[in-house]
Design a protein around this motif. Sequence first.
Motif, mmCIF file in Angstrom:
data_model
loop_
_atom_site.group_PDB
_atom_site.id
_atom_site.type_symbol
_atom_site.label_atom_id
_atom_site.label_comp_id
_atom_site.label_asym_id
_atom_site.label_seq_id
_atom_site.Cartn_x
_atom_site.Cartn_y
_atom_site.Cartn_z
ATOM 1 N N LEU A 122 0.741 -1.145 -0.156
ATOM 2 C CA LEU A 122 -0.162 -0.007 -0.002
ATOM 3 C C LEU A 122 0.970 1.234 -0.068
ATOM 4 O O LEU A 122 0.386 2.411 -0.846
ATOM 5 N N PHE A 123 2.038 1.134 0.629
ATOM 6 C CA PHE A 123 2.766 2.384 0.776
ATOM 7 C C PHE A 123 3.370 2.730 -0.758
ATOM 8 O O PHE A 123 3.593 3.691 -1.075
ATOM 9 N N THR A 124 3.834 1.482 -1.311
ATOM 10 C CA THR A 124 4.378 1.853 -2.451
ATOM 11 C C THR A 124 3.830 2.187 -3.687
ATOM 12 O O THR A 124 4.043 2.924 -4.637
ATOM 13 N N THR A 125 2.253 1.852 -3.542
ATOM 14 C CA THR A 125 1.380 2.168 -4.548
ATOM 15 C C THR A 125 0.358 3.442 -4.321
ATOM 16 O O THR A 125 0.154 4.073 -5.295
ATOM 17 N N HIS A 126 0.371 3.819 -3.132
ATOM 18 C CA HIS A 126 -0.648 4.942 -2.858
ATOM 19 C C HIS A 126 0.077 6.154 -1.953
ATOM 20 O O HIS A 126 -0.604 7.079 -1.843
ATOM 21 N N MET A 127 1.024 5.645 -1.152
ATOM 22 C CA MET A 127 1.549 6.750 -0.150
ATOM 23 C C MET A 127 3.167 7.084 -0.521
ATOM 24 O O MET A 127 3.200 8.393 -0.292
ATOM 25 N N ALA A 128 3.887 6.438 -1.044
ATOM 26 C CA ALA A 128 5.085 6.820 -1.362
ATOM 27 C C ALA A 128 5.315 7.834 -2.428
ATOM 28 O O ALA A 128 4.548 7.813 -3.338
ATOM 29 N N PRO A 129 6.319 8.839 -2.572
ATOM 30 C CA PRO A 129 6.655 9.529 -3.308
ATOM 31 C C PRO A 129 7.084 8.964 -4.849
ATOM 32 O O PRO A 129 7.455 7.606 -4.735
ATOM 33 N N ARG A 130 6.706 9.184 -5.850
ATOM 34 C CA ARG A 130 6.979 8.526 -7.013
ATOM 35 C C ARG A 130 8.619 8.052 -7.378
ATOM 36 O O ARG A 130 8.772 7.215 -7.930
ATOM 37 N N LYS A 131 9.445 8.943 -6.837
ATOM 38 C CA LYS A 131 10.828 8.547 -7.017
ATOM 39 C C LYS A 131 11.189 7.457 -6.018
ATOM 40 O O LYS A 131 12.117 6.721 -6.253
ATOM 41 N N GLY A 232 -14.900 13.356 -0.387
ATOM 42 C CA GLY A 232 -14.429 13.814 0.950
ATOM 43 C C GLY A 232 -13.485 12.635 1.685
ATOM 44 O O GLY A 232 -13.459 12.994 3.020
ATOM 45 N N ALA A 233 -13.593 11.457 1.222
ATOM 46 C CA ALA A 233 -12.762 10.286 1.800
ATOM 47 C C ALA A 233 -11.348 10.737 1.931
ATOM 48 O O ALA A 233 -10.979 11.426 1.277
ATOM 49 N N THR A 234 -10.832 10.354 3.234
ATOM 50 C CA THR A 234 -9.378 10.448 3.537
ATOM 51 C C THR A 234 -8.560 9.444 2.501
ATOM 52 O O THR A 234 -9.093 8.538 2.177
ATOM 53 N N ARG A 235 -7.228 9.544 2.773
ATOM 54 C CA ARG A 235 -6.465 8.518 2.015
ATOM 55 C C ARG A 235 -6.733 7.232 2.248
ATOM 56 O O ARG A 235 -6.861 6.330 1.636
ATOM 57 N N TRP A 236 -6.511 7.076 3.614
ATOM 58 C CA TRP A 236 -7.184 5.708 4.313
ATOM 59 C C TRP A 236 -8.420 5.160 4.149
ATOM 60 O O TRP A 236 -8.610 3.943 3.737
#
Length: 339
Positions: A122-131, A232-236
């Motif tokens: 989830l972090f690598t697909t939706h949370m982490a910076p693209r680089k 209006g949903a948050t990221r989570w």
Amino acid sequence: MPISTQTTESGPTGPGSTPESGQKPPQSPATRQQKAVVRPGDRIFSAATLIAGILILVILAGVALFLLAQSKDTITAQISDPSQITGGKGFFSYVWPLVIGTLISAAIALIVATPFSLGIALFTTHMAPRKLAPVLGYVIDLLAAIPSVVYGLWGIALAGNLTGFYLWLSKWFGWIPIFAPAADGSVSQTGRTLLTASLVLSIMILPIITSLTREIFLQTPRLQEEAALALGATRWEMIRMAVLPFGKSGIVSATMLGLGRALGETMAVAMILSPGVLTASLVVSGNQTIASEIAQNFPEAAGLRLSELITVGLVLFVITLLVNMGARAIVARTSVKGS
């Protein structure tokens, strides 16, 4: 002189005319040639895929028949004189502790690895910076390329540093059977316990579950994610309502694939565990798995002992087959509910 007139019953013959009833519309020569000719490449590809599918079934049946044939001596000894089996109490008394150790180590590895795998995916697909996301993905995938013997060496080094932790577990949580010390109040002095092997297994199956779930999460429809955020949903909340339901069946498949790897891992577990008797505690040396038992005893085995080890391999084959069948049923049921 009267002129006779003849009326024709045929309709118009222009470009927009319709054919008479019962007649098919004319086909172009290219269409007729396309329906009549099957290209050789299509035939070769179709035959190759059919052979490949049949070959998988033949290999699976061949492995099963080989294990059954080589287990004949053990089955005969179990029927005629069970005292001939290792341990003197029959095959089931011999294999049961190995089955328990295998299932416990695989279950602990799965419990530890699955949350970390889902979090990393989830972090690598939706949370982490693209680089950062591709670099982190490459590092996780690199763990899958490390040989098992390297994990085994790392596990041996790790075991020596866990003795203090195991002593702390037995002191404060010894009332729980899995953390209870031995009869003399001691724990493993080497740290080479089933819990250590399970932790190493969790690291080994981590890249498998992570890579599969990451690819599944990337397939989530972008419109669903944007719609959730627009409401209006948050990221989570977006991940919980759009991403996780979409990838539910894929998560189950990835987890079961990691479980299969944990059940069959041999070298790393054999290097970490020390021989002993079955115990309910995870901080005391003694438990073994099926794969490590075969690896440690197969080189010197002969005669009935060799047949025993092959029969143990047959048990592991059946366990793995049942796990895969159960995984397929769970995935199919999850997919139906999701649709």
